[in-house]
Design a protein around this motif. Structure first.
Motif, PDB file in Angstrom:
ATOM      1  N   ARG A 121       0.846  -1.198   0.000  1.00  0.00           N
ATOM      2  CA  ARG A 121       0.000   0.000   0.000  1.00  0.00           C
ATOM      3  C   ARG A 121       0.881   1.247   0.000  1.00  0.00           C
ATOM      4  O   ARG A 121       0.644   2.192  -0.773  1.00  0.00           O
ATOM      5  N   ASP A 122       1.911   1.248   0.846  1.00  0.00           N
ATOM      6  CA  ASP A 122       2.824   2.390   0.886  1.00  0.00           C
ATOM      7  C   ASP A 122       3.538   2.578  -0.453  1.00  0.00           C
ATOM      8  O   ASP A 122       3.624   3.695  -0.978  1.00  0.00           O
ATOM      9  N   VAL A 123       4.056   1.471  -1.000  1.00  0.00           N
ATOM     10  CA  VAL A 123       4.781   1.553  -2.269  1.00  0.00           C
ATOM     11  C   VAL A 123       3.838   1.985  -3.393  1.00  0.00           C
ATOM     12  O   VAL A 123       4.159   2.874  -4.170  1.00  0.00           O
ATOM     13  N   GLY A 124       2.673   1.345  -3.466  1.00  0.00           N
ATOM     14  CA  GLY A 124       1.737   1.649  -4.548  1.00  0.00           C
ATOM     15  C   GLY A 124       1.265   3.086  -4.531  1.00  0.00           C
ATOM     16  O   GLY A 124       1.176   3.737  -5.586  1.00  0.00           O
ATOM     17  N   ASP A 125       0.959   3.608  -3.352  1.00  0.00           N
ATOM     18  CA  ASP A 125       0.518   5.006  -3.262  1.00  0.00           C
ATOM     19  C   ASP A 125       1.611   5.955  -3.736  1.00  0.00           C
ATOM     20  O   ASP A 125       1.345   6.947  -4.431  1.00  0.00           O
ATOM     21  N   GLU A 126       2.858   5.661  -3.357  1.00  0.00           N
ATOM     22  CA  GLU A 126       3.969   6.519  -3.770  1.00  0.00           C
ATOM     23  C   GLU A 126       4.222   6.415  -5.267  1.00  0.00           C
ATOM     24  O   GLU A 126       4.503   7.410  -5.942  1.00  0.00           O
ATOM     25  N   LEU A 127       4.111   5.212  -5.811  1.00  0.00           N
ATOM     26  CA  LEU A 127       4.288   5.038  -7.258  1.00  0.00           C
ATOM     27  C   LEU A 127       3.226   5.813  -8.034  1.00  0.00           C
ATOM     28  O   LEU A 127       3.526   6.447  -9.043  1.00  0.00           O
ATOM     29  N   CYS A 128       1.992   5.745  -7.577  1.00  0.00           N
ATOM     30  CA  CYS A 128       0.923   6.479  -8.249  1.00  0.00           C
ATOM     31  C   CYS A 128       1.165   7.984  -8.186  1.00  0.00           C
ATOM     32  O   CYS A 128       0.928   8.699  -9.164  1.00  0.00           O
ATOM     33  N   LYS A 129       1.650   8.452  -7.046  1.00  0.00           N
ATOM     34  CA  LYS A 129       1.955   9.871  -6.898  1.00  0.00           C
ATOM     35  C   LYS A 129       3.044  10.294  -7.880  1.00  0.00           C
ATOM     36  O   LYS A 129       2.921  11.314  -8.573  1.00  0.00           O
ATOM     37  N   ARG A 130       4.108   9.514  -7.963  1.00  0.00           N
ATOM     38  CA  ARG A 130       5.225   9.860  -8.845  1.00  0.00           C
ATOM     39  C   ARG A 130       4.846   9.735 -10.315  1.00  0.00           C
ATOM     40  O   ARG A 130       5.361  10.483 -11.152  1.00  0.00           O
ATOM     41  N   ALA A 131       3.968   8.798 -10.623  1.00  0.00           N
ATOM     42  CA  ALA A 131       3.524   8.623 -12.006  1.00  0.00           C
ATOM     43  C   ALA A 131       2.379   9.560 -12.373  1.00  0.00           C
ATOM     44  O   ALA A 131       1.907   9.539 -13.511  1.00  0.00           O
ATOM     45  N   GLU A 132       1.944  10.366 -11.412  1.00  0.00           N
ATOM     46  CA  GLU A 132       0.847  11.323 -11.598  1.00  0.00           C
ATOM     47  C   GLU A 132      -0.420  10.604 -12.063  1.00  0.00           C
ATOM     48  O   GLU A 132      -1.089  11.014 -13.016  1.00  0.00           O
ATOM     49  N   LEU A 133      -0.732   9.524 -11.339  1.00  0.00           N
ATOM     50  CA  LEU A 133      -1.918   8.726 -11.632  1.00  0.00           C
ATOM     51  C   LEU A 133      -2.880   8.776 -10.454  1.00  0.00           C
ATOM     52  O   LEU A 133      -2.465   8.836  -9.300  1.00  0.00           O
ATOM     53  N   THR A 134      -4.165   8.748 -10.750  1.00  0.00           N
ATOM     54  CA  THR A 134      -5.186   8.605  -9.724  1.00  0.00           C
ATOM     55  C   THR A 134      -5.454   7.113  -9.550  1.00  0.00           C
ATOM     56  O   THR A 134      -5.824   6.437 -10.500  1.00  0.00           O
ATOM     57  N   CYS A 135      -5.240   6.609  -8.339  1.00  0.00           N
ATOM     58  CA  CYS A 135      -5.345   5.176  -8.110  1.00  0.00           C
ATOM     59  C   CYS A 135      -6.323   4.870  -6.985  1.00  0.00           C
ATOM     60  O   CYS A 135      -6.487   5.659  -6.058  1.00  0.00           O
ATOM     61  N   GLU A 136      -6.960   3.716  -7.084  1.00  0.00           N
ATOM     62  CA  GLU A 136      -7.781   3.196  -6.003  1.00  0.00           C
ATOM     63  C   GLU A 136      -7.460   1.726  -5.807  1.00  0.00           C
ATOM     64  O   GLU A 136      -7.009   1.053  -6.736  1.00  0.00           O
ATOM     65  N   TRP A 137      -7.701   1.231  -4.604  1.00  0.00           N
ATOM     66  CA  TRP A 137      -7.313  -0.127  -4.244  1.00  0.00           C
ATOM     67  C   TRP A 137      -8.520  -1.042  -4.198  1.00  0.00           C
ATOM     68  O   TRP A 137      -9.575  -0.675  -3.666  1.00  0.00           O
ATOM     69  N   VAL A 138      -8.345  -2.241  -4.739  1.00  0.00           N
ATOM     70  CA  VAL A 138      -9.376  -3.280  -4.680  1.00  0.00           C
ATOM     71  C   VAL A 138      -8.712  -4.582  -4.269  1.00  0.00           C
ATOM     72  O   VAL A 138      -7.509  -4.783  -4.482  1.00  0.00           O
ATOM     73  N   THR A 139      -9.491  -5.481  -3.660  1.00  0.00           N
ATOM     74  CA  THR A 139      -8.957  -6.773  -3.246  1.00  0.00           C
ATOM     75  C   THR A 139      -9.592  -7.896  -4.061  1.00  0.00           C
ATOM     76  O   THR A 139     -10.721  -7.781  -4.535  1.00  0.00           O
ATOM     77  N   ASN A 140      -8.833  -8.969  -4.203  1.00  0.00           N
ATOM     78  CA  ASN A 140      -9.282 -10.123  -4.963  1.00  0.00           C
ATOM     79  C   ASN A 140      -8.617 -11.369  -4.395  1.00  0.00           C
ATOM     80  O   ASN A 140      -7.451 -11.333  -4.010  1.00  0.00           O
ATOM     81  N   ASP A 141      -9.345 -12.482  -4.344  1.00  0.00           N
ATOM     82  CA  ASP A 141      -8.754 -13.734  -3.883  1.00  0.00           C
ATOM     83  C   ASP A 141      -7.557 -14.100  -4.754  1.00  0.00           C
ATOM     84  O   ASP A 141      -7.565 -13.882  -5.969  1.00  0.00           O
ATOM     85  N   TRP A 142      -6.553 -14.691  -4.110  1.00  0.00           N
ATOM     86  CA  TRP A 142      -5.311 -14.986  -4.816  1.00  0.00           C
ATOM     87  C   TRP A 142      -5.519 -15.903  -6.012  1.00  0.00           C
ATOM     88  O   TRP A 142      -4.930 -15.709  -7.069  1.00  0.00           O
ATOM     89  N   ASP A 143      -6.353 -16.937  -5.852  1.00  0.00           N
ATOM     90  CA  ASP A 143      -6.424 -17.962  -6.890  1.00  0.00           C
ATOM     91  C   ASP A 143      -7.051 -17.482  -8.186  1.00  0.00           C
ATOM     92  O   ASP A 143      -6.957 -18.165  -9.207  1.00  0.00           O
ATOM     93  N   SER A 144      -7.663 -16.304  -8.184  1.00  0.00           N
ATOM     94  CA  SER A 144      -8.227 -15.749  -9.430  1.00  0.00           C
ATOM     95  C   SER A 144      -7.661 -14.374  -9.745  1.00  0.00           C
ATOM     96  O   SER A 144      -8.233 -13.630 -10.546  1.00  0.00           O
ATOM     97  N   ILE A 145      -6.527 -14.031  -9.153  1.00  0.00           N
ATOM     98  CA  ILE A 145      -6.031 -12.662  -9.269  1.00  0.00           C
ATOM     99  C   ILE A 145      -5.517 -12.348 -10.675  1.00  0.00           C
ATOM    100  O   ILE A 145      -5.688 -11.230 -11.166  1.00  0.00           O
ATOM    101  N   ILE A 146      -4.927 -13.319 -11.369  1.00  0.00           N
ATOM    102  CA  ILE A 146      -4.459 -13.076 -12.733  1.00  0.00           C
ATOM    103  C   ILE A 146      -5.627 -13.039 -13.724  1.00  0.00           C
ATOM    104  O   ILE A 146      -5.724 -12.098 -14.523  1.00  0.00           O
ATOM    105  N   PRO A 147      -6.541 -14.017 -13.696  1.00  0.00           N
ATOM    106  CA  PRO A 147      -7.682 -13.923 -14.619  1.00  0.00           C
ATOM    107  C   PRO A 147      -8.490 -12.639 -14.482  1.00  0.00           C
ATOM    108  O   PRO A 147      -8.964 -12.087 -15.476  1.00  0.00           O
TER     109      PRO A 147
END
Length: 244
Positions: free
Chosen positions: A52-78
């Motif tokens: 969460r810390d890394v992702g928020d900072e990456l979005c800030k540096r990339a000048e992107l608006t980001c939001e977080w969502v969760t997904n079960d691991w076994d279907s995360i790629i599909p």
């Protein structure tokens, strides 16, 4: 770090960084929310942890608006390839198998060891029952090791299997296991030798999203260069963690 791929994923949907009306698209950051300290849900039910810390900072540096969502691991790629979110940032190791289906940024956490944890340092790791999270590089390793593999959907279930005696040991990322051992009050110990697996942890993206990948790659590079990524690694994993 973790994890191998689950079969064939759905065809990638084309994603752009801007909506048709010209407004910036919100980038949906997909994670598991169940693999501390990489990612977990805090008491407020919000995504928290190293990623969460890394992702928020990456979005800030990339000048992107980001939001977080969760997904079960076994279907995360599909669910990435079908367009339910735009990135995977979930302790996912970069592997050749996964790279056939999705693209990865450069690593934002260096390659590190997997380890066994058990109730006894003398646990049978080669001929006993070893628990691992399904669809991980650890479960694939155990399946070839001679031990009996007992797979579970979540990391917490693998730990519970050892605590209940259903499994002799659990095999997972050492970085995730060490806090669990510390919190066990002596009930769990590291057993056997470390096993190096995986090629570091990267962000997963659809193969069609080269522009978005480039933005995150540039942001990761800047965090490595100014030391801020190392600071977050030490914050969440301690002074002994591998850094850049």
């Amino acid at each position: 770090m973790k994890k191998i791929i689950l079969g064939a994923a759905a065809l990638a949907m084309t994603a752009t960084l801007a909506m048709a009306d010209g407004h910036a698209k919100t980038i949906r950051m997909g994670t598991e929310g169940a693999y501390a300290p990489y990612n977990f849900l805090n008491d407020a039910g919000e995504v928290d942890g190293f990623e969460r810390d890394v992702g928020d900072e990456l979005c800030k540096r990339a000048e992107l608006t980001c939001e977080w969502v969760t997904n079960d691991w076994d279907s995360i790629i599909p669910n990435l390839t079908s367009g339910n979110y735009d990135t995977i940032i979930a302790g996912m190791s970069i592997t050749d198998e996964r790279d056939e289906v999705i693209d990865f940024t450069q690593d934002y956490f260096p390659p590190s060891a997997s380890a066994y944890v058990a109730k006894s340092a003398d646990a049978d790791l080669t001929g006993g029952i070893v628990a691992a999270q399904t669809s991980t590089i650890q479960s694939a390793y155990i399946a070839e090791s001679g031990a009996t593999l007992l797979e579970f959907a979540t990391y917490d279930e693998t730990i519970a299997a050892v605590m209940s005696g259903e499994a002799d040991a659990v095999f997972a990322d050492k970085d995730a296991l060490l806090p669990t051992v510390e919190e066990s009050g002596g009930e769990l110990v590291v057993a056997g030798d470390d096993v190096p697996l995986g090629g570091g942890v990267g962000m997963g993206l659809r193969e069609s999203d080269g522009e978005l990948r480039a933005k995150f790659d540039a942001a990761i590079t800047s965090m490595k260069e100014d030391g801020s990524l190392n600071e977050l690694i030490v914050k969440w994993f301690g002074e002994g963690a591998a850094t850049y």
